[in-house]
Design an enzyme around this catalytic site. Structure first.
Site, mmCIF file in Angstrom:
data_model
loop_
_atom_site.group_PDB
_atom_site.id
_atom_site.type_symbol
_atom_site.label_atom_id
_atom_site.label_comp_id
_atom_site.label_asym_id
_atom_site.label_seq_id
_atom_site.Cartn_x
_atom_site.Cartn_y
_atom_site.Cartn_z
ATOM 1 N N TRP A 276 0.854 -1.211 0.000
ATOM 2 C CA TRP A 276 0.000 0.000 0.000
ATOM 3 C C TRP A 276 0.885 1.255 0.000
ATOM 4 O O TRP A 276 0.608 2.227 -0.688
ATOM 5 C CB TRP A 276 -0.888 0.034 1.251
ATOM 6 C CG TRP A 276 -2.190 -0.687 1.119
ATOM 7 C CD1 TRP A 276 -2.511 -1.878 1.690
ATOM 8 C CD2 TRP A 276 -3.350 -0.270 0.361
ATOM 9 N NE1 TRP A 276 -3.793 -2.219 1.352
ATOM 10 C CE2 TRP A 276 -4.337 -1.251 0.539
ATOM 11 C CE3 TRP A 276 -3.645 0.837 -0.432
ATOM 12 C CZ2 TRP A 276 -5.602 -1.172 -0.046
ATOM 13 C CZ3 TRP A 276 -4.900 0.925 -1.027
ATOM 14 C CH2 TRP A 276 -5.855 -0.066 -0.831
ATOM 15 N N ASN A 340 -3.832 2.676 12.826
ATOM 16 C CA ASN A 340 -4.450 2.713 11.494
ATOM 17 C C ASN A 340 -5.977 2.595 11.540
ATOM 18 O O ASN A 340 -6.683 3.302 10.823
ATOM 19 C CB ASN A 340 -3.876 1.593 10.627
ATOM 20 C CG ASN A 340 -4.478 1.598 9.232
ATOM 21 O OD1 ASN A 340 -4.370 2.587 8.527
ATOM 22 N ND2 ASN A 340 -5.139 0.513 8.860
ATOM 23 N N TRP A 358 -12.514 16.586 3.186
ATOM 24 C CA TRP A 358 -11.437 15.679 3.610
ATOM 25 C C TRP A 358 -10.081 16.371 3.645
ATOM 26 O O TRP A 358 -9.193 15.992 4.411
ATOM 27 C CB TRP A 358 -11.383 14.442 2.695
ATOM 28 C CG TRP A 358 -11.114 14.739 1.245
ATOM 29 C CD1 TRP A 358 -12.041 14.998 0.282
ATOM 30 C CD2 TRP A 358 -9.843 14.801 0.597
ATOM 31 N NE1 TRP A 358 -11.436 15.228 -0.939
ATOM 32 C CE2 TRP A 358 -10.085 15.112 -0.767
ATOM 33 C CE3 TRP A 358 -8.523 14.646 1.011
ATOM 34 C CZ2 TRP A 358 -9.045 15.262 -1.700
ATOM 35 C CZ3 TRP A 358 -7.502 14.796 0.087
ATOM 36 C CH2 TRP A 358 -7.764 15.105 -1.244
ATOM 37 N N TRP A 381 -6.602 9.454 3.194
ATOM 38 C CA TRP A 381 -7.761 10.356 3.260
ATOM 39 C C TRP A 381 -8.670 10.179 2.049
ATOM 40 O O TRP A 381 -9.895 10.140 2.184
ATOM 41 C CB TRP A 381 -7.317 11.820 3.413
ATOM 42 C CG TRP A 381 -7.123 12.133 4.868
ATOM 43 C CD1 TRP A 381 -5.957 12.055 5.578
ATOM 44 C CD2 TRP A 381 -8.143 12.470 5.815
ATOM 45 N NE1 TRP A 381 -6.191 12.330 6.896
ATOM 46 C CE2 TRP A 381 -7.512 12.595 7.074
ATOM 47 C CE3 TRP A 381 -9.514 12.685 5.733
ATOM 48 C CZ2 TRP A 381 -8.228 12.933 8.223
ATOM 49 C CZ3 TRP A 381 -10.228 13.012 6.883
ATOM 50 C CH2 TRP A 381 -9.586 13.133 8.103
HETATM 51 P P1 FAD Z 1 2.166 -1.443 10.136
HETATM 52 O O1 FAD Z 1 0.780 -1.953 10.221
HETATM 53 O O2 FAD Z 1 3.191 -2.156 10.855
HETATM 54 O O3 FAD Z 1 2.521 -1.391 8.574
HETATM 55 C C1 FAD Z 1 3.886 -1.407 8.094
HETATM 56 C C2 FAD Z 1 4.170 -0.205 7.249
HETATM 57 O O4 FAD Z 1 3.399 -0.236 6.064
HETATM 58 C C3 FAD Z 1 3.841 1.121 7.903
HETATM 59 O O5 FAD Z 1 4.863 1.517 8.771
HETATM 60 C C4 FAD Z 1 3.664 2.031 6.706
HETATM 61 O O6 FAD Z 1 4.902 2.461 6.205
HETATM 62 C C5 FAD Z 1 3.047 1.097 5.683
HETATM 63 N N1 FAD Z 1 1.584 1.199 5.673
HETATM 64 C C6 FAD Z 1 0.720 0.520 6.450
HETATM 65 N N2 FAD Z 1 -0.554 0.811 6.109
HETATM 66 C C7 FAD Z 1 -0.483 1.707 5.110
HETATM 67 C C8 FAD Z 1 -1.458 2.394 4.325
HETATM 68 N N3 FAD Z 1 -2.777 2.206 4.490
HETATM 69 N N4 FAD Z 1 -1.026 3.272 3.395
HETATM 70 C C9 FAD Z 1 0.294 3.470 3.181
HETATM 71 N N5 FAD Z 1 1.258 2.832 3.875
HETATM 72 C C10 FAD Z 1 0.877 1.965 4.829
HETATM 73 N N6 FAD Z 1 0.925 6.210 6.959
HETATM 74 C C11 FAD Z 1 2.064 6.917 6.985
HETATM 75 O O7 FAD Z 1 3.150 6.341 6.985
HETATM 76 N N7 FAD Z 1 2.022 8.296 6.999
HETATM 77 C C12 FAD Z 1 0.837 8.990 6.992
HETATM 78 O O8 FAD Z 1 0.859 10.231 6.979
HETATM 79 C C13 FAD Z 1 -0.372 8.246 7.002
HETATM 80 N N8 FAD Z 1 -1.581 8.883 7.045
HETATM 81 C C14 FAD Z 1 -2.732 8.131 7.009
HETATM 82 C C15 FAD Z 1 -3.983 8.794 6.999
HETATM 83 C C16 FAD Z 1 -5.166 8.058 6.943
HETATM 84 C C17 FAD Z 1 -6.499 8.771 6.918
HETATM 85 C C18 FAD Z 1 -5.115 6.643 6.910
HETATM 86 C C19 FAD Z 1 -6.382 5.832 6.853
HETATM 87 C C20 FAD Z 1 -3.899 5.974 6.912
HETATM 88 C C21 FAD Z 1 -2.695 6.708 6.960
HETATM 89 N N9 FAD Z 1 -1.436 6.063 6.973
HETATM 90 C C22 FAD Z 1 -0.284 6.808 6.971
HETATM 91 C C23 FAD Z 1 -1.342 4.587 6.869
HETATM 92 C C24 FAD Z 1 -1.288 3.801 8.194
HETATM 93 O O9 FAD Z 1 -2.294 4.228 9.046
HETATM 94 C C25 FAD Z 1 0.066 3.929 8.891
HETATM 95 O O10 FAD Z 1 1.117 3.659 7.993
HETATM 96 C C26 FAD Z 1 0.157 2.929 10.050
HETATM 97 O O11 FAD Z 1 -0.863 3.146 10.986
HETATM 98 C C27 FAD Z 1 1.516 3.065 10.707
HETATM 99 O O12 FAD Z 1 1.651 2.164 11.763
HETATM 100 P P2 FAD Z 1 2.686 0.963 11.701
HETATM 101 O O13 FAD Z 1 4.018 1.464 11.297
HETATM 102 O O14 FAD Z 1 2.572 0.243 12.983
HETATM 103 O O15 FAD Z 1 2.088 0.108 10.498
#
Ligand code: FAD
Length: 468
Positions: A276, A340, A358, A381
């Protein structure tokens, strides 16, 4: 041939192709980082993100010095001033080639194109690598040669391309004699303490090892439960490139000889999250208008959003009267990070229950997130608001109370973040209002909107736009 590395969102040495390529000669390369504080401000950088970058820059500068590279950090307020500043740096130091890792949003692409033009007048090469991604934009294409607009086929093809790449050996460098670190200038922007997030490459490698070694097997079940420590919490490090995605996936290799296929469900789902991340960066690259605040589904840009600043402020402050939404917003504003599931719930609520544009929520998130990354945030978003490519269908409006019951069944997450609800029994925690009315004191806010009414209002508004 004198080489230099221009660091940006790739604050690491390991698995950094720009560093690796610049390090091939007989003398150590030079290194530069530009602090573009005015542009960072206009890009809504959160104070906690500024602090996190600053601390990681400090670690990088020391790590590089140990390997014989001096990292110079210059204050250059705007992106538009970077080409001239880099040319001066190259002239002063007789640099012939500058290595970078590409960034894909519009302002960054324009900055790099302008820099390339200025440097080439002096016969200096700007060599771009793709160290921020596993698969570069353009490497994954449909049979018609187009970019993918849907995530599922993108992910399928992306994995095929990934399987053809070799990640078994990390890109490492041979060190030169250590030099003294130059130190950082005074930070020109406000900083919010980010010390809950350890800084530096070695620290994040430990975090990755901990997650992959002990928690990835449970990721599939635990990742949607905000009260649990079920996700990697690596997003801030990936966003600033303190760890490269190559290093992250190499850790998964050992789980399957057919990597990226044949993984158990936890590791497989985690790899999908990294896909993603790449999907949204590819979209940024191919659809520059996303960087200009436009929706992917252009017809949705004619929606008449409500100009209700009071409602927006209540959402920002976590005072909507919907416990799960308020818990999420308070986690964000106090820690700079939000789970997330909560990002999805709070974004849905702002757009679909409050009918607020948004883009306002997108900016607010950026202003507070430690992991604020334009492609991921914009993608998240647009997905939540049902205006993006492959977005959640517009008629799927999250019911915040049901989301709360499903993903925070005992109310543990809510109680952690909403002080006013600490004493509420589990039976009432998801919708505590009638129980609270019977207590001698109640300082929790009333629900600001009725979900059923709001849902109908959103569907009517969206249908009008969809039907022209
Ligand atoms: P994990 O669940 O461990 O996932 C591993 C990695 O995968 C993350 O560290 C991240 O780099 C990537 N990842 C995971 N989910 C997504 C996703 N849906 N989209 C893109 N990459 C993803 N992520 C950001 O890094 N920066 C942001 O500014 C950001 N804004 C967001 C805004 C909204 C409205 C939503 C719905 C999601 C957003 N995300 C963003 C995606 C996601 O929420 C976060 O990456 C995640 O919560 C980070 O936690 P983690 O490192 O424990 O993720």
């Amino acid at each position: 041939m004198r080489e230099a590395i221009w660091f940006r969102s790739d604050l690491r040495i390991l698995d950094n192709p720009a560093v690796f390529s610049a390090y091939q000669g007989d003398e150590p390369p030079l290194a530069i980082f530009f602090v573009c504080h005015e542009t960072w401000k206009s890009h809504d950088w959160a104070p906690i993100k500024v602090d996190f970058v600053w601390r990681n820059l400090d670690c990088l500068q020391q790590d590089l010095a140990e390997k014989g590279i001096e990292l110079e950090v210059q204050l250059v307020p705007k992106f538009s001033q970077v080409p001239g500043a880099l040319r001066s740096f190259c002239r002063e130091n007789r640099v012939d080639r500058v290595h970078i890792n590409a960034e894909y949003a519009l302002d960054e692409k324009r900055r790099d194109a302008a820099t390339n033009a200025v440097l080439s007048n002096d016969d200096i090469e700007l060599i771009s690598h793709h160290g921020n991604l596993l698969v570069a934009p353009g490497e994954v294409r449909t049979q018609q040669g187009d970019y993918y607009k849907k995530f599922t086929p993108f992910n399928r093809r992306w994995r095929q391309v990934l399987s053809e790449k070799a990640y078994s050996e990390p890109l490492q460098i041979k060190p030169f004699s250590p030099v003294t670190s130059k130190g950082l200038p005074e930070c020109p922007l406000a900083r919010k303490d980010s010390s809950d997030w350890s800084a530096g490459e070695q620290q994040v490698l430990g975090k990755l090892g901990q997650f992959v070694g002990h928690r990835v097997d449970d990721y599939q079940q635990a990742r949607d439960l905000p009260a649990e420590n079920g996700t990697s919490q690596l997003s801030a490090y990936l966003a600033q490139g303190v760890i490269g995605p190559q290093t992250a996936v190499r850790a998964l290799h050992k789980f399957s000889p057919e990597f990226p296929f044949g993984l158990a469900s936890g590791a497989d789902t985690w790899l999908t999250e990294l896909a993603w991340r790449e999907f949204y960066q590819h979209l940024m690259y191919f659809v520059p208008r996303l960087s200009r605040g436009e929706s992917f589904q252009t017809e949705t840009d004619s929606i008449q959003w409500l100009e209700d600043d009071d409602a927006f402020q209540r959402w920002c402050n976590g005072r909507t009267g919907y416990p799960i939404v308020d818990a999420g917003m308070r986690q964000l504003t106090s820690t700079g990070w939000m789970h997330n599931r909560l990002r999805m719930i709070t974004a849905n609520f702002l757009v679909k229950d409050l009918l607020v544009d948004w883009r306002k929520g997108e900016a607010f998130f950026m202003q507070h997130l430690i992991d604020g990354s334009f492609p991921a945030n914009n993608g998240g978003w647009q997905w939540s608001a049902s205006v993006g490519t492959d977005a959640v269908p517009y008629f799927r409006v999250f019911n915040p109370v049901k989301q709360s019951e499903k993903f925070d069944p005992d109310g543990q997450y809510i109680r952690k973040w909403v002080d006013e609800l600490k004493e509420v029994p589990t039976k009432y925690i998801h919708w505590p209002h009638s129980w609270l009315q019977q207590q001698s004191s109640n300082n929790y806010c009333e629900p600001m909107v009725e979900h059923k009414f709001a849902r109908e209002r959103f569907l009517t508004t969206f249908k009008q736009v969809k039907n022209g």
